[in-house]
Design a protein around this motif. Structure first.
Motif, mmCIF file in Angstrom:
data_model
loop_
_atom_site.group_PDB
_atom_site.id
_atom_site.type_symbol
_atom_site.label_atom_id
_atom_site.label_comp_id
_atom_site.label_asym_id
_atom_site.label_seq_id
_atom_site.Cartn_x
_atom_site.Cartn_y
_atom_site.Cartn_z
ATOM 1 N N ASP A 81 7.643 13.234 -2.228
ATOM 2 C CA ASP A 81 8.313 12.010 -2.656
ATOM 3 C C ASP A 81 8.648 11.146 -1.441
ATOM 4 N N ARG A 82 9.120 11.746 -0.361
ATOM 5 C CA ARG A 82 9.389 10.979 0.866
ATOM 6 C C ARG A 82 8.100 10.330 1.378
ATOM 7 N N PHE A 83 7.004 11.093 1.372
ATOM 8 C CA PHE A 83 5.731 10.546 1.826
ATOM 9 C C PHE A 83 5.307 9.366 0.958
ATOM 10 N N MET A 84 5.352 9.538 -0.361
ATOM 11 C CA MET A 84 4.929 8.451 -1.260
ATOM 12 C C MET A 84 5.830 7.223 -1.096
ATOM 13 N N ASP A 85 7.121 7.443 -0.882
ATOM 14 C CA ASP A 85 8.034 6.315 -0.662
ATOM 15 C C ASP A 85 7.663 5.550 0.607
ATOM 16 N N SER A 86 7.122 6.244 1.590
ATOM 17 C CA SER A 86 6.720 5.561 2.829
ATOM 18 C C SER A 86 5.443 4.740 2.629
ATOM 19 N N GLN A 87 4.711 5.001 1.561
ATOM 20 C CA GLN A 87 3.454 4.302 1.284
ATOM 21 C C GLN A 87 3.620 3.104 0.362
ATOM 22 N N GLY A 88 4.711 3.082 -0.402
ATOM 23 C CA GLY A 88 4.947 2.007 -1.353
ATOM 24 C C GLY A 88 6.056 2.407 -2.307
ATOM 25 N N SER A 89 6.150 1.711 -3.442
ATOM 26 C CA SER A 89 7.222 2.031 -4.382
ATOM 27 C C SER A 89 6.856 1.636 -5.811
ATOM 28 N N MET A 90 7.516 2.320 -6.737
ATOM 29 C CA MET A 90 7.406 1.956 -8.145
ATOM 30 C C MET A 90 8.206 0.671 -8.340
ATOM 31 N N THR A 114 4.056 3.907 -18.884
ATOM 32 C CA THR A 114 3.333 2.926 -18.097
ATOM 33 C C THR A 114 4.182 2.677 -16.863
ATOM 34 N N SER A 115 3.553 2.650 -15.700
ATOM 35 C CA SER A 115 4.298 2.352 -14.479
ATOM 36 C C SER A 115 3.488 1.412 -13.602
ATOM 37 N N ALA A 116 4.204 0.692 -12.770
ATOM 38 C CA ALA A 116 3.591 -0.221 -11.806
ATOM 39 C C ALA A 116 4.015 0.221 -10.416
ATOM 40 N N TYR A 117 3.032 0.398 -9.525
ATOM 41 C CA TYR A 117 3.264 0.862 -8.163
ATOM 42 C C TYR A 117 2.691 -0.172 -7.195
ATOM 43 N N ARG A 118 3.502 -0.537 -6.207
ATOM 44 C CA ARG A 118 3.039 -1.486 -5.192
ATOM 45 C C ARG A 118 2.942 -0.744 -3.864
ATOM 46 N N ALA A 119 1.714 -0.634 -3.356
ATOM 47 C CA ALA A 119 1.512 -0.072 -2.024
ATOM 48 C C ALA A 119 2.019 -1.088 -1.008
ATOM 49 N N LYS A 120 2.541 -0.602 0.113
ATOM 50 C CA LYS A 120 3.025 -1.523 1.145
ATOM 51 C C LYS A 120 1.885 -2.435 1.577
ATOM 52 N N GLY A 121 2.124 -3.740 1.483
ATOM 53 C CA GLY A 121 1.117 -4.715 1.849
ATOM 54 C C GLY A 121 -0.026 -4.828 0.858
ATOM 55 N N GLY A 122 0.126 -4.206 -0.303
ATOM 56 C CA GLY A 122 -0.971 -4.212 -1.266
ATOM 57 C C GLY A 122 -0.596 -4.815 -2.595
ATOM 58 N N ASP A 123 -1.531 -4.707 -3.505
ATOM 59 C CA ASP A 123 -1.342 -5.221 -4.857
ATOM 60 C C ASP A 123 -0.603 -4.200 -5.723
ATOM 61 N N VAL A 124 -0.153 -4.661 -6.864
ATOM 62 C CA VAL A 124 0.480 -3.793 -7.850
ATOM 63 C C VAL A 124 -0.608 -3.120 -8.675
ATOM 64 N N GLU A 125 -0.468 -1.831 -8.863
ATOM 65 C CA GLU A 125 -1.408 -1.059 -9.677
ATOM 66 C C GLU A 125 -0.666 -0.518 -10.894
ATOM 67 N N LEU A 126 -1.205 -0.789 -12.086
ATOM 68 C CA LEU A 126 -0.622 -0.268 -13.322
ATOM 69 C C LEU A 126 -1.264 1.071 -13.668
ATOM 70 N N ASN A 127 -0.432 2.007 -14.116
ATOM 71 C CA ASN A 127 -0.907 3.325 -14.526
ATOM 72 C C ASN A 127 -0.297 3.691 -15.865
#
Length: 153
Positions: A81-90, A114-127
């Motif tokens: 979870d710490r690693f994923m938080d460093s990559q972006g956020s829900m 359904t969730s939306a995740y935004r990678a740092k510096g990236g687009d939002v991805e819906l899952n």
């Protein structure tokens, strides 16, 4: 049947009916409490709460998300979870409960999301995905003992 036997039978049947109604009400309250914890956990993740796992996962937690090669214990989940938080956020989520079953101090919650995740510096991805969560009742409330699920890719 004597009058006193009939009276006793009516009292017993009435008590059983009232007891069943009370059990049904307790079960509904338990299901609502379980679903509330599931929602709180997702809200905490979206809100960036770094301590949610300490509050919501049982110490002996073991969960297996679809993207994991094996079940993960609580400390492994915290590390990832710490690693994923460093990559972006829900940035948004919504859950749809399908079924919640409560047996004494154990509950199973099946739901889709359904969730939306935004990678740092990236687009939002819906899952879209699904989870089956197992929770246990503790002195501190319902805690996750296990879960299985993830994205439906």
């Amino acid at each position: 049947m004597r009058f006193s036997d009939l009276t006793k039978l009516l009292v017993i049947c009435s008590s059983m009916a009232i007891g069943n109604v009370c059990l049904a009400q307790d079960d509904a309250a338990d299901r609502a409490d379980v679903w509330s914890v599931v929602e709180q956990q997702w809200d905490a993740e979206e809100g960036g709460d770094k301590k949610w796992m300490d509050r919501y996962l049982a110490d002996d937690f073991s969960g297996w998300q679809k993207d994991s090669p094996a079940p993960r214990n609580k400390s492994s989940m915290q590390m990832w979870d710490r690693f994923m938080d460093s990559q972006g956020s829900m940035v948004a989520h919504e859950q749809y409960p399908l079924q919640i079953i409560v047996h004494d101090d154990v509950a199973i919650a099946h739901y889709v999301y359904t969730s939306a995740y935004r990678a740092k510096g990236g687009d939002v991805e819906l899952n879209n995905g699904r989870f089956s969560d197992v929770l246990i009742r503790t002195e501190d409330g319902w805690r996750f003992l296990s879960w299985h699920g993830g994205d439906d890719e």
